[in-house]
Every structure is written in structure tokens, then in C-alpha cells.
Design a protein around this motif. Sequence first.
Motif, PDB file in Angstrom:
ATOM      1  N   LEU A 131       4.034   3.786  -0.776  1.00 28.19           N
ATOM      2  CA  LEU A 131       3.575   2.883  -1.827  1.00 28.19           C
ATOM      3  C   LEU A 131       4.648   1.862  -2.167  1.00 28.19           C
ATOM      4  O   LEU A 131       4.379   0.650  -2.247  1.00 28.19           O
ATOM      5  CB  LEU A 131       3.200   3.686  -3.070  1.00 28.19           C
ATOM      6  N   ALA A 253      -1.490  -1.655  -6.154  1.00 26.92           N
ATOM      7  CA  ALA A 253      -0.978  -2.268  -4.927  1.00 26.92           C
ATOM      8  C   ALA A 253      -2.036  -3.126  -4.245  1.00 26.92           C
ATOM      9  O   ALA A 253      -1.711  -4.108  -3.563  1.00 26.92           O
ATOM     10  CB  ALA A 253      -0.479  -1.186  -3.968  1.00 26.92           C
ATOM     11  N   SER A 292       0.737   0.473   1.841  1.00 25.68           N
ATOM     12  CA  SER A 292       0.680   1.265   0.604  1.00 25.68           C
ATOM     13  C   SER A 292      -0.516   2.204   0.589  1.00 25.68           C
ATOM     14  O   SER A 292      -0.468   3.260  -0.044  1.00 25.68           O
ATOM     15  CB  SER A 292       0.621   0.332  -0.617  1.00 25.68           C
TER      16      SER A 292
END
Length: 368
Positions: A131, A253, A292
Motif C-alpha cells: 500500500l 489509494a 497498492s
Amino acid sequence: MTQNSPSEAWAARAAIAAAATTMVLWASAFVSIRSAAPHFSPGALALGRLLVGVAVLAVIMGLRREGLPPRAAWPGILISGLLWFGLYMVALNWGEEEVDAGTAALLIGIGPILIALLSGYLLKEGFPTRLLAGMAVSFGGAAVVGFATADSGDESSVMGVLLCLVAALGFAGGVVSQKYALKHATPLQATTFGTGVAAVATLPFAYQLVTQVADAPAQATLNMIYLGAFPTALAFTTWAYALSKLSAGNLSATTYAVPALAILISWIFLGEVPTLLAFLGGVLCLAGVAVSRSKPRSRPAQAEAPAESAAAAEATAAGEPTAPAAAGPEAEAGAGPPSGTRAATTSATAPASGSTAESGSAPAAGQR
């Protein structure tokens, strides 16, 4: 390794589809804001957008017959409504008047990073390596897009930079607060009442909205209505649904896909051909989102103990003699001493009895 049930797999796919819908609608908002912003002040545009959003959401709430959210959800709804639906929209609209679009996009790109940090600490989501790595790549892409779209003729004001940073902080705080609210309220409830809280907070701009709507062209007003109905009412609801199923860090994200999608939508609907640098920045944004969202390869499960060892352990616990592992002298020796020796051993440890086989095959109570 456990497998997800069909219902869990469907919920995961629905959450991803909801997040994708949100990103497309939020990207389209940039095109509509560009048309409406010259005719409305930042506060008036935010209020008009919120009022339309509340009206649409209220109709949906009535059709679904959803009532008030539980009392435990209200702190999160109030904070997210004030910080995200209210402060974020006003600060961003105002900040984009003081800085160019590229600088604004770059500063707002700090928001998902702040969300990952806050959710990792406050929501105990941790700090997954993939991430953080994906966010670093996407933020680099956002920086490239910002540099490519920056207006070299204008100097960004300090006030504009601060306003964009305030918007990023409002975005981060609002998402984390909404995550708390979604533990008790439905996505529709959290979105509807959060939007209502923001609309009430922006009512001081009502006079500006009324006077500016009267002077604005129809296209600008229609774009404001579109902003309220789709990027606000629909997109924030699909976002809340995805947030109720996914972690705040992972979902935030995906917002790095917005700059790339905004470039694509502007290219299709406005005929604005992106520069090579902007295109590369968009590709980096999408690549970072992919990183991510990726999952590490699962390690093979450890080999289970042999069935014979498990059976032997169970037999020992039950006090039963175990079968010899293999034929041969070792097996015979392991089967036990001759009966005479067994009796002698028994007589040395316990009073003689006729049940020598039991005393030789079962452990004493203290050994169990």
C-alpha cells in the motif's frame, strides 16, 4: 488457506465496482467544475452542489424507507460532514482560484497518504508495504501530472497553497471519521446526513448562491446540478459502500486514479489532448493504484503431521497401545518386554494383581 465464501467474493467485487464508479464520477466533476466555477463563488458552488445532493439522497432514502442513523453513528457523521463534505469542497473551490490546477492536484494528492497514516494508527489497519509503495508511485504520478498541467505564467499564492492543504486535511479527517460512522450506519444514511450537515454549515453562502444563479448561464447551472446529483449524491454513496467493505487506506489509494481519468475525460469530451508528460503521469498514477491493490503471493501451507503420528498421539492420550511402526527386531523390541519381565516390573511399581497387561499398557493417573 481458507477460501472466501461466494457471498464474501460477491461483496468484494461489488465494493471494487462501487469504488470504480466513484472514481469515474469524481474525475468527471473536474470538467463540470471548470464550467461552473467562473460563474459561482467557492461557497455558493459548494452550497448549490450540496443542496442538490441532499434533495436526491432524500428521495432515495424515502424510496428505501431508511430512517435516522443510530445515535452511535452521529459523531462520525457530524465530523465527516463538516470536514469532508463541507470544508473540503469550499477550501478546494477557493484554493483552485488561487493556484493552477496542476498545483492543486499535487497538494490534494497528499490526502490519501494522510488517510493511510491516520487509518493505520487510529483504525489499526497497519501499514502494508504494498500500500505504501503503491501510494509513493501514485503520488509521483500526481506530481508529474501537476507539473505537466501547471501554468508557468501564474505564481501560486501562499493562500492558495494553504487552502489546498486544508482541503487535503479535511479529506483525510472526513474519510477516517466516516469509517467510524459506517460501523453503525448504512452507507446511504452516512452519506445523506453527512451531506445535510455540510449543507447546513454552508448556508451562510445562500445569498451569494441566489444572486449568482440568477446571473449564471444555463450551462453553468446545469453543471452545478450535475455535480450535486452524480459526483456528490451517487459518488459519495458508492464511496461509503466501498469504505464499509474495504480498509480506508486501500480505498483511499484508488483516488490516485482520478487525475488519470480526468485527463481521459477531458480528452474525450473537451478535445484537450494531454501532453506526453501528463500521459506518463497518469500511467504512473494507475500503476501505483495497481500496486497498492495487489496482494502478496500466498505461501504454501505447512505440511500437516503424518496421519500415523496423529493416530499414535491420540492412542497415547486414550491409554491404548500403539501399533509397531515396522516389522523387524526393533519392532519386536518396541512391542514390550516378555510377560515375565512385565510382571516383575509391575510388582516393583504396584501391588501384584492379575491385570498386568493393563498396568503395562496404560499410564498412571499422574502421567495423564
